[in-house]
Motif scaffolding. Structure first.
Motif, PDB file in Angstrom:
ATOM      1  N   VAL A 175       1.977   9.394  -3.210  1.00 58.06           N
ATOM      2  CA  VAL A 175       1.801   8.216  -2.355  1.00 58.06           C
ATOM      3  C   VAL A 175       0.798   8.507  -1.243  1.00 58.06           C
ATOM      4  O   VAL A 175       0.050   7.620  -0.814  1.00 58.06           O
ATOM      5  CB  VAL A 175       3.161   7.782  -1.766  1.00 58.06           C
ATOM      6  N   ASP A 179      -2.063   6.038   0.513  1.00 58.76           N
ATOM      7  CA  ASP A 179      -2.027   5.725   1.936  1.00 58.76           C
ATOM      8  C   ASP A 179      -3.329   6.148   2.613  1.00 58.76           C
ATOM      9  O   ASP A 179      -3.863   5.431   3.469  1.00 58.76           O
ATOM     10  CB  ASP A 179      -0.844   6.433   2.608  1.00 58.76           C
ATOM     11  N   ARG A 182      -6.361   3.747   1.830  1.00 61.51           N
ATOM     12  CA  ARG A 182      -6.339   2.462   2.532  1.00 61.51           C
ATOM     13  C   ARG A 182      -6.770   2.573   3.988  1.00 61.51           C
ATOM     14  O   ARG A 182      -7.290   1.611   4.549  1.00 61.51           O
ATOM     15  CB  ARG A 182      -4.922   1.863   2.480  1.00 61.51           C
ATOM     16  N   SER A 183      -6.578   3.735   4.565  1.00 56.98           N
ATOM     17  CA  SER A 183      -6.771   3.867   6.012  1.00 56.98           C
ATOM     18  C   SER A 183      -7.979   4.704   6.410  1.00 56.98           C
ATOM     19  O   SER A 183      -8.149   5.012   7.603  1.00 56.98           O
ATOM     20  CB  SER A 183      -5.506   4.473   6.636  1.00 56.98           C
ATOM     21  N   VAL A 190      -2.074  11.857   6.875  1.00 55.43           N
ATOM     22  CA  VAL A 190      -1.029  10.833   6.816  1.00 55.43           C
ATOM     23  C   VAL A 190       0.334  11.507   6.705  1.00 55.43           C
ATOM     24  O   VAL A 190       0.448  12.662   6.283  1.00 55.43           O
ATOM     25  CB  VAL A 190      -1.246   9.862   5.625  1.00 55.43           C
TER      26      VAL A 190
END
Length: 212
Positions: A175, A179, A182-183, A190
């Protein structure tokens, strides 16, 4: 050293791997450049998002989605220790040009028979490129591996004596990678990304051992 992440199949994680490898080398103090050779421009989008988030620029990302990039890249790459080329799916002309520019081709594949069949086209293109670049090195990498799955073990075993050879490193389906994408971040930036970060560091070290 120019490392090209290439596979004619989409969705195998080329962009994620390219950005994370670049990040691992940049953290070591190397001068790193990412070349986004995919017309979709996902690596460029990531870099722009990182800027919007106000995060430190670890490495520049430039777009070069052209089938003559092998003629332009040497001048652009001058002054960098590592160049990571994020290649496109289903654009054979750019992929061929990337092979002519690269010192090392990394072919990511998921542990699935379907990815094996799709990679066959890449291997044909690699054979063609070696007519002009017989010294061109290539490796395969199992990416997006679910933990302790039978199919991942079976795929690795089936490709043990494969040409190009399979890297020992495995990158999990995590995951943290989604994450991060996207950022505008890397997995190590993260929450919960430590395992993903360690996998990338190990992969970068293995690639370093392969190249002078």
């Amino acid at each position: 050293m120019i490392a090209a992440l290439l596979n004619q199949k989409g969705g195998v994680g080329k962009t994620t791997l390219a950005l994370h490898l670049a990040g691992a080398w940049a953290v070591q103090g190397k001068r790193v450049l990412v070349v986004d050779a995919d017309p979709q421009g996902s690596a460029l989008d990531w870099s722009e998002q990182r800027g919007r988030e106000g995060l430190h620029l670890l490495f520049p990302v430039v777009g070069l989605a052209r089938d003559m990039l092998h003629r332009e890249l040497p001048a652009i790459a001058r002054g960098y220790d590592q160049v990571v080329l994020d290649g496109p799916p289903r654009v054979a002309g750019i992929a061929r040009s990337a092979m002519l520019a690269a010192d090392l081709v990394i072919i990511p594949a998921q542990p699935s028979p379907f990815d094996g069949w799709a990679s066959a086209e890449m291997l044909r293109m690699l054979d063609e490129a070696r007519i002009y670049r017989p010294e061109l090195r290539a490796v395969m990498l199992l990416n997006r591996c679910a933990a302790r799955t039978v199919i991942a073990r079976e795929t690795a075993a089936a490709l043990e004596d494969h040409d190009p050879p399979m890297l020992a490193s495995r990158i999990g389906q995590r995951v943290a990678f989604a994450d991060a994408a996207r950022s505008g971040r890397l997995a190590g930036e993260v929450n919960g990304g430590q395992i993903a970060e360690r996998e990338i560091v190990a992969l970068a070290a293995e690639i370093d051992r392969l190249t002078p």
